[in-house]
Every structure is written in structure tokens, then in C-alpha cells.
Design a protein around this motif. Structure first.
Motif, mmCIF file in Angstrom:
data_model
loop_
_atom_site.group_PDB
_atom_site.id
_atom_site.type_symbol
_atom_site.label_atom_id
_atom_site.label_comp_id
_atom_site.label_asym_id
_atom_site.label_seq_id
_atom_site.Cartn_x
_atom_site.Cartn_y
_atom_site.Cartn_z
ATOM 1 N N LEU A 118 62.657 74.024 35.756
ATOM 2 C CA LEU A 118 62.617 72.818 34.911
ATOM 3 C C LEU A 118 63.295 71.614 35.566
ATOM 4 C CD1 LEU A 118 63.760 74.226 31.425
ATOM 5 C CD2 LEU A 118 61.538 73.166 31.892
ATOM 6 N N GLY A 119 63.988 71.854 36.672
ATOM 7 C CA GLY A 119 64.799 70.778 37.243
ATOM 8 C C GLY A 119 66.091 70.562 36.468
ATOM 9 N N ALA A 120 66.550 71.605 35.793
ATOM 10 C CA ALA A 120 67.803 71.535 35.032
ATOM 11 C C ALA A 120 68.933 72.178 35.840
ATOM 12 C CB ALA A 120 67.651 72.265 33.702
ATOM 13 N N PHE A 121 70.166 71.714 35.604
ATOM 14 C CA PHE A 121 71.320 72.294 36.307
ATOM 15 C C PHE A 121 72.348 72.862 35.336
ATOM 16 C CE2 PHE A 121 69.556 69.711 39.676
ATOM 17 C CZ PHE A 121 69.695 70.549 40.777
ATOM 18 N N ASP A 122 72.033 72.794 34.060
ATOM 19 C CA ASP A 122 73.012 73.200 33.055
ATOM 20 C C ASP A 122 72.466 74.351 32.218
ATOM 21 O OD1 ASP A 122 75.323 71.006 33.096
ATOM 22 O OD2 ASP A 122 73.388 70.074 33.587
ATOM 23 N N VAL A 123 73.259 75.435 32.190
ATOM 24 C CA VAL A 123 72.887 76.628 31.430
ATOM 25 C C VAL A 123 74.006 76.907 30.437
ATOM 26 C CG1 VAL A 123 72.509 79.120 31.583
ATOM 27 C CG2 VAL A 123 71.492 77.618 33.304
ATOM 28 N N TRP A 124 73.620 77.126 29.189
ATOM 29 C CA TRP A 124 74.606 77.356 28.132
ATOM 30 C C TRP A 124 74.474 78.774 27.606
ATOM 31 C CZ3 TRP A 124 77.515 73.269 25.393
ATOM 32 C CH2 TRP A 124 77.412 72.025 26.032
ATOM 33 N N ILE A 125 75.621 79.416 27.422
ATOM 34 C CA ILE A 125 75.635 80.789 26.895
ATOM 35 C C ILE A 125 76.765 80.913 25.866
ATOM 36 C CG2 ILE A 125 77.022 81.592 28.893
ATOM 37 C CD1 ILE A 125 75.535 84.331 28.588
ATOM 38 N N GLY A 126 76.478 81.604 24.769
ATOM 39 C CA GLY A 126 77.425 81.636 23.641
ATOM 40 C C GLY A 126 78.388 82.799 23.662
ATOM 41 N N VAL A 127 78.873 83.163 24.853
ATOM 42 C CA VAL A 127 79.808 84.295 24.896
ATOM 43 C C VAL A 127 81.206 83.854 24.468
ATOM 44 C CG1 VAL A 127 78.587 85.533 26.694
ATOM 45 C CG2 VAL A 127 80.331 83.868 27.339
ATOM 46 N N ASN A 128 81.974 84.809 23.943
ATOM 47 C CA ASN A 128 83.405 84.547 23.772
ATOM 48 C C ASN A 128 84.180 85.821 24.030
ATOM 49 O OD1 ASN A 128 84.526 85.655 21.041
ATOM 50 N ND2 ASN A 128 82.483 84.890 20.633
ATOM 51 N N CYS A 129 85.404 85.630 24.528
ATOM 52 C CA CYS A 129 86.173 86.803 24.962
ATOM 53 C C CYS A 129 87.271 87.136 23.967
ATOM 54 C CB CYS A 129 86.758 86.576 26.352
ATOM 55 S SG CYS A 129 87.789 85.121 26.496
ATOM 56 N N VAL A 130 87.159 86.603 22.745
ATOM 57 C CA VAL A 130 88.178 86.887 21.740
ATOM 58 C C VAL A 130 87.730 88.048 20.847
ATOM 59 C CG1 VAL A 130 89.490 85.950 19.806
ATOM 60 C CG2 VAL A 130 89.010 84.530 21.807
ATOM 61 N N ASP A 131 86.572 87.880 20.196
ATOM 62 C CA ASP A 131 86.109 88.913 19.269
ATOM 63 C C ASP A 131 85.581 90.144 19.985
ATOM 64 O OD1 ASP A 131 86.647 87.680 16.789
ATOM 65 O OD2 ASP A 131 84.983 86.309 17.162
ATOM 66 N N TYR A 132 85.082 89.958 21.198
ATOM 67 C CA TYR A 132 84.518 91.083 21.941
ATOM 68 C C TYR A 132 85.258 91.237 23.258
ATOM 69 C CZ TYR A 132 80.776 90.666 18.562
ATOM 70 O OH TYR A 132 80.070 90.595 17.404
ATOM 71 N N SER A 133 86.548 91.455 23.155
ATOM 72 C CA SER A 133 87.385 91.452 24.343
ATOM 73 C C SER A 133 86.994 92.541 25.330
ATOM 74 C CB SER A 133 88.846 91.622 23.938
ATOM 75 O OG SER A 133 88.982 92.764 23.126
ATOM 76 N N GLY A 134 86.306 93.592 24.836
ATOM 77 C CA GLY A 134 85.996 94.705 25.723
ATOM 78 C C GLY A 134 84.820 94.464 26.646
ATOM 79 N N TYR A 135 84.020 93.425 26.391
ATOM 80 C CA TYR A 135 82.810 93.230 27.190
ATOM 81 C C TYR A 135 83.165 92.578 28.532
ATOM 82 C CZ TYR A 135 79.765 94.174 23.161
ATOM 83 O OH TYR A 135 79.109 94.758 22.123
ATOM 84 N N PRO A 136 82.880 93.256 29.639
ATOM 85 C CA PRO A 136 83.247 92.696 30.950
ATOM 86 C C PRO A 136 82.489 91.418 31.278
ATOM 87 C CG PRO A 136 81.876 94.657 31.204
ATOM 88 C CD PRO A 136 82.230 94.571 29.759
ATOM 89 N N ASP A 137 81.274 91.273 30.720
ATOM 90 C CA ASP A 137 80.461 90.111 31.084
ATOM 91 C C ASP A 137 80.624 88.977 30.079
ATOM 92 O OD1 ASP A 137 79.157 91.487 29.087
ATOM 93 O OD2 ASP A 137 77.205 91.510 30.073
#
Ligand code: ZN
Length: 233
Positions: A118-137
Motif C-alpha cells: 500500500l505504500g504505508a509505513f505504519d502498522v498498528w497492533i492492539g497488544v498489551n502486556c498487562v492483562d496477558y502478561s504471559g504472552y511472549p509476543d
């Protein structure tokens, strides 16, 4: 007519991804929403992603079919039970059965590929490391590493026409803070879906980790979660 910069937003139809879609919009991006149908994803979740995309007037919405059931290894992609009625402490520790092997790496790779196209340089992802602290990614070091990889792995990155950026504005927020932020941005959470084990007609179970974390956050804010649950309480 001024042209807004394009951004790719990973949109699951859940509460977090609806919030980042609103964040990307107020940040001034033209929205390209990517929903990955990865198998055992319930139709209600895909419907939620469509509703949210429509409500937020995205420029384009791609639903990509990548059936991770070919690999299995998760309660969301194999015939394994979804954990229910876990205590706050149990949910806060360890990597649960609903972890999908390398899911965020797979999703970000797809989002990066579309962004470059698309010619875009910005990717947004809704992860958070508080509620799901166990997820490595869901950790900041993972996101930083992926951002470095994005700039090495693409023609747009090595030719220097821009620098890829991975935006994860919810990373250090808990669910209560995410909901407050979303409400301030006008997100309609009635359109979203979080449950790992909904009924065929779209009622949420109220007992899986996703339901419990979501409901208790609305409760703490003195709000009623606007989606429908099997049991009233
Ligand atoms: Zn549930």
C-alpha cells in the motif's frame, strides 16, 4: 485535497483492536484494516470486525484466510477446551492454552506485507502486556525486534523511502484504562466481541479469560458491558 498517510491496523473485532483503530484515526491516518481468519475464529468475531470497520469508516478492510488449524497447538486452533472460571492470579501467570503459537509474528508479517504493498509505513497492533502478561509476543522487546526486522525485510525499508513503525499504544495499559481511552475516542464497544467460546448465536460465555477480564474492567469503571452474555451476572 490533502492525502492522509496510510496505516494498516490489525482488527480482530475485539475491544483492544477497536480502540487502536480509533487511535490511528485520531492520529491522522487513512485506515486499512486487516482481519485474519485463522481457523476456529467464530463467525461472530468476524462479524464484529466488520461492524467496527464500518463504524470507523475505514478506507479498506481485507479479511485474509490463514487457517492455523493446520498447525494446531492452541485451544483456539485445535480441539482443546478453553479454560474457564480461572482466578485473577491464574490468569496473570503463565502462558494459557489460548496462546496461539507465534500468532502476533504471523499477523505482523501479514500486516507488514500489506503495508509495503500500500505504500504505508505504519502498522498498528492492539497488544498489551498487562492483562496477558504471559504472552511472549505481547512484550515491548518483541515489538522493537519486529520493527527492526520490518526495516531489514522489505524493499521499502532497505531503499530508505521511509521507516516502518509498529504502533502498540495499549502496550502498558490495563483493560480499564483501555476502555476509558476508547470511550473518550467514541468507540462503541457494543460492536465488539472478546469471548473465546461464544454460543453459535453470538452470546459470550462470561467464564473464559477474555470475558472475565473484559467484564471486570467495565464493572470497575461502574459501567455495564454492552455486549450480550449467557448468564446475566
Ligand atoms: Zn467467554
Amino acid at each position: 485535497m490533502s492525502q492522509l498517510p496510510r496505516a494498516v491496523i490489525l482488527l480482530s473485532g475485539g475491544l483492544d483492536s477497536a480502540t487502536i483503530l480509533a487511535e490511528a484515526k485520531v492520529a491522522g491516518f487513512e485506515l486499512s484494516a486487516l482481519t485474519v481468519r485463522y481457523g476456529q475464529r467464530h463467525a461472530v468475531e468476524i462479524e464484529a470486525a466488520r461492524r467496527v470497520a464500518r463504524a470507523m469508516s475505514v478506507a479498506r478492510h481485507v479479511e485474509l484466510e490463514i487457517d492455523l488449524r493446520g498447525f494446531g497447538g492452541s485451544a483456539l486452533t485445535a480441539d482443546l477446551p478453553v479454560p474457564k472460571d480461572r482466578s485473577d492470579q491464574a490468569m496473570a501467570h503463565g502462558i494459557p492454552a489460548t496462546y496461539v503459537p507465534a500468532r502476533n509474528t504471523v499477523f505482523l508479517a501479514l500486516a507488514l506485507a500489506w503495508a509495503e504493498a500500500l505504500g504505508a509505513f505504519d502498522v498498528w497492533i492492539g497488544v498489551n502486556c498487562v492483562d496477558y502478561s504471559g504472552y511472549p509476543d505481547c512484550r515491548p522487546e518483541f515489538l522493537r525486534s519486529f520493527e527492526a526486522l520490518a526495516n531489514l525485510a522489505t524493499r521499502a525499508g532497505v531503499e530508505g523511502s521511509g521507516r516502518f513503525r509498529i504502533h502498540a499504544p495499549l502496550l502498558t495499559l490495563d483493560k480499564t484504562q483501555i476502555i476509558e481511552r476508547g470511550i473518550a475516542l467514541g468507540v462503541d464497544y457494543a460492536l465488539t466481541h472478546s469471548c473465546y467460546d461464544p454460543t453459535p448465536d453470538g452470546l459470550s460465555c462470561s467464564r473464559c479469560d477474555a470475558c472475565q477480564i473484559r467484564r471486570s474492567a467495565f464493572n470497575r469503571l461502574g459501567l455495564v458491558d454492552p455486549i450480550r452474555y449467557i448468564s446475566p451476572d
